[in-house]
Design an enzyme around this catalytic site. Structure first.
Site, PDB file in Angstrom:
ATOM      1  CB  VAL A   5      -0.996  -0.046   1.241  1.00 20.40           C
ATOM      2  CG1 VAL A   5      -1.821   1.267   1.378  1.00 20.40           C
ATOM      3  CG2 VAL A   5      -1.902  -1.211   1.106  1.00 20.40           C
ATOM      4  CG  PHE A  62     -11.506   0.905  -1.574  1.00 15.51           C
ATOM      5  CD1 PHE A  62     -12.170   0.140  -0.768  1.00 15.51           C
ATOM      6  CD2 PHE A  62     -11.317   1.990  -1.370  1.00 15.51           C
ATOM      7  CE1 PHE A  62     -12.947   0.552   0.292  1.00 15.51           C
ATOM      8  CE2 PHE A  62     -12.083   2.569  -0.284  1.00 15.51           C
ATOM      9  CZ  PHE A  62     -13.001   1.802   0.493  1.00 15.51           C
ATOM     10  CD  GLU A  92      -1.377  -8.348  -2.377  1.00 17.31           C
ATOM     11  OE1 GLU A  92      -0.519  -9.313  -2.928  1.00 17.31           O
ATOM     12  OE2 GLU A  92      -1.721  -8.757  -1.198  1.00 17.31           O
ATOM     13  CE  LYS A 141     -10.039  -2.470   2.456  1.00 20.94           C
ATOM     14  NZ  LYS A 141      -8.435  -2.093   2.468  1.00 20.94           N
ATOM     15  CG  LEU A 165     -21.646 -13.370  -8.722  1.00 20.77           C
ATOM     16  CD1 LEU A 165     -23.104 -13.084  -9.701  1.00 20.77           C
ATOM     17  CD2 LEU A 165     -22.033 -14.084  -7.237  1.00 20.77           C
ATOM     18  CB  CYS A 179      -7.675  -7.949   1.970  1.00 21.87           C
ATOM     19  SG  CYS A 179      -6.262  -6.725   1.542  1.00 21.87           S
ATOM     20  CE  LYS A 236      -5.800 -10.792  -7.566  1.00 22.97           C
ATOM     21  NZ  LYS A 236      -6.550  -9.251  -7.396  1.00 22.97           N
ATOM     22  NE  ARG A 261       0.516 -11.062   2.861  1.00 18.93           N
ATOM     23  CZ  ARG A 261       0.671  -9.709   2.847  1.00 18.93           C
ATOM     24  NH1 ARG A 261       0.556  -9.238   4.091  1.00 18.93           N
ATOM     25  NH2 ARG A 261       0.526  -8.840   1.816  1.00 18.93           N
TER      26      ARG A 261
END
Length: 428
Positions: free
Chosen positions: A11, A150, A153, A202, A248, A258, A318, A325
């Protein structure tokens, strides 16, 4: 405007780079001198597409600098962003150790009135606690602004310059206006509110997105029982503008720094204040269960997995990040190791992080081909483009038994049907 960033993690580095890019003079501070020296040498300590170029461009243009000297960082700066990590502690409670350390450093070293902007994700009420903590030590007046990030990554640069909104929470109209002016060059809609509402926005946003993921994964399980196709169900749902298509996609659950942390933190905060978030508790349980789905399918298919050879394709939580993590891969690899499976793992960028976690308990490969060679089963965990675009014919050619457990539904059923592959996916 002269701005200081305290904390050069994901961040902080993105925040410093974008503020410099839109014309501000930014100094980034971190207590980790090795990290600061690495950045000064033109490298960054994690993988984020486009960030290295943005950082180096603004260093060259003298708008962005780095230091591990807190006094140097704070000199002449009236605007201080706190962007340190707030990891998950025990029982879902947020660990604010780094935030408190940053506040104490600021309190001891500021030489004038300052506006402190917290971008770190913090429990509701934290901004007020930080204000009191600093003012108990410093003689200077402090104004607080909650300005939650917001960022996703892997797409943080895009999310910064093309955000849906910027949230600014403060009890000071003057401070809120100044933060609005700082971000004005971005041309992004700004929503102003109070401190606690900004903090809760958030958490609530991430919790809602996590809820959509767990919901569609439960429907995917039902699809398998009923013979329906989750992709068609999700598409039909998403055509409703009240629902929308995003988040979805059925799979093996969410991970990262997060969603798991923020859902747990919101549950913990509610419990502390005498409330019970039943839906979010269920979201957590569904996600934990979902991470075991592929291994359960494999155990059902093989019976015993002992001494079998498996390929794990993808380790990061991802695509486009080296962050492992809370990745579903961590749980999957651990369970497979307990079952006696010999594992070879592939990931384009997160191998080094995985080595810190698993050491030599698994094998690592720099290519999908090497990972698949003579494997009896393969698990797709992360939908990297390299993996999504990998030819199905290669599974037939390279594997001892081409049995594929696809946790991200990377291939269409029609496409797979053209090959002699046993294919197990989610909700189809």
């Amino acid at each position: 405007m002269k701005i200081t960033i305290v904390g050069t993690g994901h961040v902080g580095l993105v925040t410093g780079a974008y503020l410099a890019e839109i014309g501000h003079e930014v100094t980034c501070y971190d207590i980790d001198s090795d990290k600061i020296e690495l950045i000064k040498r033109g490298k960054i300590p994690f993988f984020e597409p486009g960030l290295l170029e943005l950082v180096n461009n603004n260093i060259e243009n003298d708008r962005l600098s780095f230091t591990n000297n807190i006094l140097e960082a704070l000199t002449y700066s009236e605007i201080i962003y706190i962007t340190v990590g707030t990891p998950m502690g025990l029982n879902g409670k947020v660990n604010l150790h780094y935030l408190y350390d940053a506040a104490d450093q600021i309190a001891k070293n500021i030489t004038q009135k300052v506006i402190i902007i917290i971008k770190s994700t913090v429990p509701i009420g934290t901004n007020r606690i930080i204000k009191e903590r600093i003012e108990a030590v410093s003689k200077f007046e402090i104004e607080m602004v909650s300005n939650p990030e917001f960022l996703r990554e892997g797409s943080a640069i895009h999310d910064t310059f093309f955000a849906d909104r910027i949230v600014i929470g403060s009890e000071s109209k003057k401070a809120a206006k100044l933060v609005e002016e700082i971000n004005k060059p971005l041309g992004i809609p700004i929503f102003k509110t109070d401190l606690q509402s900004a903090e809760l926005i958030k958490y609530s946003s991430n919790a809602f997105l996590a809820t959509k993921i767990s919901f569609i994964n439960e429907i995917a399980e039902l699809c398998e029982s009923l013979g329906a196709n989750i992709e068609d169900v999700a598409h039909g749902m998403g055509l409703d503008s009240r629902i929308g298509p995003h988040f979805l996609r059925a799979g093996i659950g969410y991970g990262g720094s997060c969603f798991p942390k923020d859902v747990s933190a919101l549950i913990h905060t509610a419990t502390e204040h005498g409330a019970e978030l039943k839906i979010l508790k269920a979201v957590n349980l569904v996600n934990q269960k979902q991470q075991d789905v592929l291994v359960e399918k494999a155990m059902h298919r093989f019976g015993s997995l002992n001494n079998r050879k498996a390929a794990i394709l993808g380790l990061s939580f991802k695509p486009n990040t080296d962050d492992i993590r809370e990745s579903p891969a961590l749980r999957m690899v651990s369970v497979l190791l307990e079952e006696g499976v010999n594992i070879t793992a592939f990931d384009p960028v997160s191998i080094e992080n995985a080595k810190k976690q698993f050491g030599d308990n698994i094998n690592y490969s720099s290519s999908i081909e090497d990972a698949l060679l003579n494997a009896e089963m393969a698990f797709i965990v992360t939908d990297w483009d390299d993996i999504k675009n990998f030819p199905l014919s290669q599974y037939e050619k390279l594997m001892k038994t081409p049995i594929l457990f696809d946790g991200r539904n990377c291939y269409s059923l029609e496409e797979v049907s053209r090959f002699s592959i046993e294919y197990f996916s989610i909700g189809r």
